[in-house]
Design a protein around this motif. Structure first.
Motif, PDB file in Angstrom:
ATOM      1  N   ILE A   1       0.864  -1.208   0.038  1.00 32.97           N
ATOM      2  CA  ILE A   1       0.138   0.110   0.044  1.00 32.97           C
ATOM      3  C   ILE A   1       0.856   1.351  -0.089  1.00 32.97           C
ATOM      4  CG2 ILE A   1      -1.843   1.277   1.330  1.00 32.97           C
ATOM      5  CD1 ILE A   1      -2.908  -1.262   2.341  1.00 32.97           C
ATOM      6  N   LEU A   2       0.775   2.004  -0.955  1.00 31.46           N
ATOM      7  CA  LEU A   2       1.780   3.108  -1.167  1.00 31.46           C
ATOM      8  C   LEU A   2       0.932   4.513  -0.708  1.00 31.46           C
ATOM      9  CD1 LEU A   2       3.138   2.446  -4.809  1.00 31.46           C
ATOM     10  CD2 LEU A   2       3.937   1.886  -2.800  1.00 31.46           C
ATOM     11  N   LYS A   3       1.889   5.638  -0.503  1.00 29.51           N
ATOM     12  CA  LYS A   3       1.174   6.689  -0.112  1.00 29.51           C
ATOM     13  C   LYS A   3       0.970   7.739  -1.105  1.00 29.51           C
ATOM     14  CE  LYS A   3       2.638  10.440   3.069  1.00 29.51           C
ATOM     15  NZ  LYS A   3       3.795  10.993   3.880  1.00 29.51           N
TER      16      LYS A   3
ATOM     17  N   ASP B   1      11.603   8.246  -4.133  1.00 28.97           N
ATOM     18  CA  ASP B   1      11.257   7.248  -5.290  1.00 28.97           C
ATOM     19  C   ASP B   1       9.870   6.850  -5.188  1.00 28.97           C
ATOM     20  OD1 ASP B   1      14.062   6.954  -5.167  1.00 28.97           O
ATOM     21  OD2 ASP B   1      14.202   4.973  -4.378  1.00 28.97           O
ATOM     22  N   GLY B   2       9.382   6.452  -6.342  1.00 31.78           N
ATOM     23  CA  GLY B   2       7.837   5.977  -6.345  1.00 31.78           C
ATOM     24  C   GLY B   2       7.290   5.700  -7.822  1.00 31.78           C
ATOM     25  N   ILE B   3       5.997   5.748  -8.018  1.00 34.12           N
ATOM     26  CA  ILE B   3       5.565   5.616  -9.324  1.00 34.12           C
ATOM     27  C   ILE B   3       4.642   6.600  -9.672  1.00 34.12           C
ATOM     28  CG2 ILE B   3       3.527   4.137  -8.259  1.00 34.12           C
ATOM     29  CD1 ILE B   3       3.751   2.266 -10.924  1.00 34.12           C
ATOM     30  N   VAL B   4       4.499   7.122 -11.115  1.00 33.74           N
ATOM     31  CA  VAL B   4       3.906   8.211 -11.280  1.00 33.74           C
ATOM     32  C   VAL B   4       2.258   7.742 -11.564  1.00 33.74           C
ATOM     33  CG1 VAL B   4       3.524   9.958 -13.193  1.00 33.74           C
ATOM     34  CG2 VAL B   4       5.792   9.275 -12.480  1.00 33.74           C
ATOM     35  N   LEU B   5       1.504   8.238 -10.555  1.00 32.16           N
ATOM     36  CA  LEU B   5       0.052   8.032 -10.941  1.00 32.16           C
ATOM     37  C   LEU B   5      -0.861   8.630 -11.866  1.00 32.16           C
ATOM     38  CD1 LEU B   5      -0.969   8.128  -6.908  1.00 32.16           C
ATOM     39  CD2 LEU B   5      -0.396   6.109  -8.425  1.00 32.16           C
ATOM     40  N   GLY B   6      -0.156  10.053 -12.155  1.00 28.36           N
ATOM     41  CA  GLY B   6      -0.837  10.914 -13.129  1.00 28.36           C
ATOM     42  C   GLY B   6       0.052  12.351 -13.089  1.00 28.36           C
TER      43      GLY B   6
ATOM     44  N   ILE C   1       4.198   6.503  -3.094  1.00 28.48           N
ATOM     45  CA  ILE C   1       5.492   6.313  -2.720  1.00 28.48           C
ATOM     46  C   ILE C   1       5.365   5.362  -1.487  1.00 28.48           C
ATOM     47  CG2 ILE C   1       6.334   8.737  -3.523  1.00 28.48           C
ATOM     48  CD1 ILE C   1       6.204   9.536  -0.362  1.00 28.48           C
ATOM     49  N   GLU C   2       6.543   4.875  -1.060  1.00 26.30           N
ATOM     50  CA  GLU C   2       6.641   4.137   0.089  1.00 26.30           C
ATOM     51  C   GLU C   2       6.401   5.020   1.142  1.00 26.30           C
ATOM     52  OE1 GLU C   2       7.840   0.511   0.364  1.00 26.30           O
ATOM     53  OE2 GLU C   2       8.789   0.001  -1.498  1.00 26.30           O
ATOM     54  N   PRO C   3       5.641   4.421   2.319  1.00 30.57           N
ATOM     55  CA  PRO C   3       5.343   5.188   3.207  1.00 30.57           C
ATOM     56  C   PRO C   3       6.803   5.705   4.240  1.00 30.57           C
ATOM     57  CG  PRO C   3       3.727   3.420   3.362  1.00 30.57           C
ATOM     58  CD  PRO C   3       4.675   3.130   2.293  1.00 30.57           C
ATOM     59  N   LEU C   4       7.032   6.912   4.509  1.00 27.47           N
ATOM     60  CA  LEU C   4       8.201   7.220   5.195  1.00 27.47           C
ATOM     61  C   LEU C   4       8.281   6.905   6.538  1.00 27.47           C
ATOM     62  CD1 LEU C   4       8.267  10.870   3.825  1.00 27.47           C
ATOM     63  CD2 LEU C   4       9.386   8.596   2.608  1.00 27.47           C
ATOM     64  N   THR C   5       9.207   6.222   7.081  1.00 25.08           N
ATOM     65  CA  THR C   5       9.518   5.732   8.365  1.00 25.08           C
ATOM     66  C   THR C   5      10.306   6.688   9.318  1.00 25.08           C
ATOM     67  OG1 THR C   5      11.501   4.671   7.853  1.00 25.08           O
ATOM     68  CG2 THR C   5       9.566   3.339   7.761  1.00 25.08           C
TER      69      THR C   5
END
Length: 297
Positions: free
Chosen positions: A220-222, A270-275, A293-297
């Protein structure tokens, strides 16, 4: 719209077009009911749908309820004595509650250039942890990229369903205003996967899995909508929806009308482009890209 198997089982609700220019969900619901009535009969349970929640906005191709300038998806749970938007929301909401659904799928469209994804509400209220986990489970069954929203929408349909302990998901299925048949297919197949999971329909031959990059499968990305533009000018994007980007990668450039570079947009994570936004013209403070993006820790 409704279809009842005549046998006990889960109730599923499909809703669409709370924003009048987001027409894709209307067609997806039409196609689901066509398939059910043409041989994929329900085995158990029932499906209900509000395919056109905002007919006034639909008739004018407007996101809002044209007469009152309200956003219907910011009007829930509604009020039978309230504004026009609140009265419409009240009818929709009370009708859904009466059926005690197992899941509600609210169909939306995103930017013109966007990929399909399942949007999960923020997980900030410990009292709603059980219904949030159930919604996440249903999101994992859609076959779509899973993204958790970061905007607190206290008056959206899904948030208020959660407050009544009813699982709900928003499916963002491509662009508004026109019917993109590929996004209709993604929507139909995603809903079928949930109906199959609930054992409500006969097995289908067409297996579907949106092509999610391996590194994001099951995660589950943010939702993340930065960087924003800090200047005015013409945007020239260098990435497209579905692209994987790395931190500090160049995403696009903004030029003035004389072709002089004003701003280079770079990825913050880092991430994936949603739009990316529908406009070719930027202005200061304008969101121009959205990412998972991956949730930041």
């Amino acid at each position: 719209m409704s279809a009842d198997s005549g046998n006990p089982g889960p109730v599923v609700w499909l809703t669409a077009c709370s924003h009048g220019d987001e027409v894709g969900g209307v067609v997806i619901i039409q196609e689901i009911f066509k398939k059910i009535r043409r041989g994929r009969n329900l085995i158990t349970g029932a499906i209900f749908a509000f395919p056109l929640m905002n007919p006034i906005g639909f008739e004018t191709a407007s996101r809002h309820i044209t007469l009152s300038k309200e956003d219907l998806n910011r009007s829930f749970p509604g009020n039978q004595d309230g504004s026009l938007g609140e009265r419409i929301a009240d009818i929709i909401f009370t009708t859904i509650l009466k059926t005690n659904p197992r899941i509600v799928l609210d169909l939306h469209n995103d930017w013109i250039k966007s990929m399909p994804y399942a949007l999960i509400d923020p997980d900030r209220d410990p009292k709603l942890s059980d219904v949030n986990r159930t919604s996440e489970l249903f999101a994992s069954k859609t076959g779509l990229l899973m993204v958790r929203d970061t905007e607190e929408l206290n008056k959206s349909l899904c948030v208020n369903l959660h407050k009544h302990n009813i699982p709900a998901l928003t499916l963002e299925l491509g662009e508004p205003n026109i019917i993109n048949e590929k996004n209709v297919e993604y929507g139909v197949r995603s809903i079928e996967k949930i109906l199959l999971y609930l054992e409500m329909i006969k097995p289908v031959n067409e297996l579907f899995q949106y092509q999610i990059p391996d590194i994001y499968k099951g995660k589950i990305l943010k939702y993340f909508a930065k960087p924003q533009s800090t200047t005015s000018g013409i945007i020239r994007f260098l990435v497209k929806p579905g692209d994987i980007v790395k931190k500090d990668q160049t995403l696009g450039k903004i030029y003035n009308t004389f072709g002089r570079l004003q701003k280079t947009l770079t990825a913050l994570h880092d991430g994936i482009v949603l739009g990316h936004c529908d406009s070719c013209v930027a202005f200061p403070g304008m969101p121009v890209l959205a990412f998972g993006i991956e949730p930041l820790t």
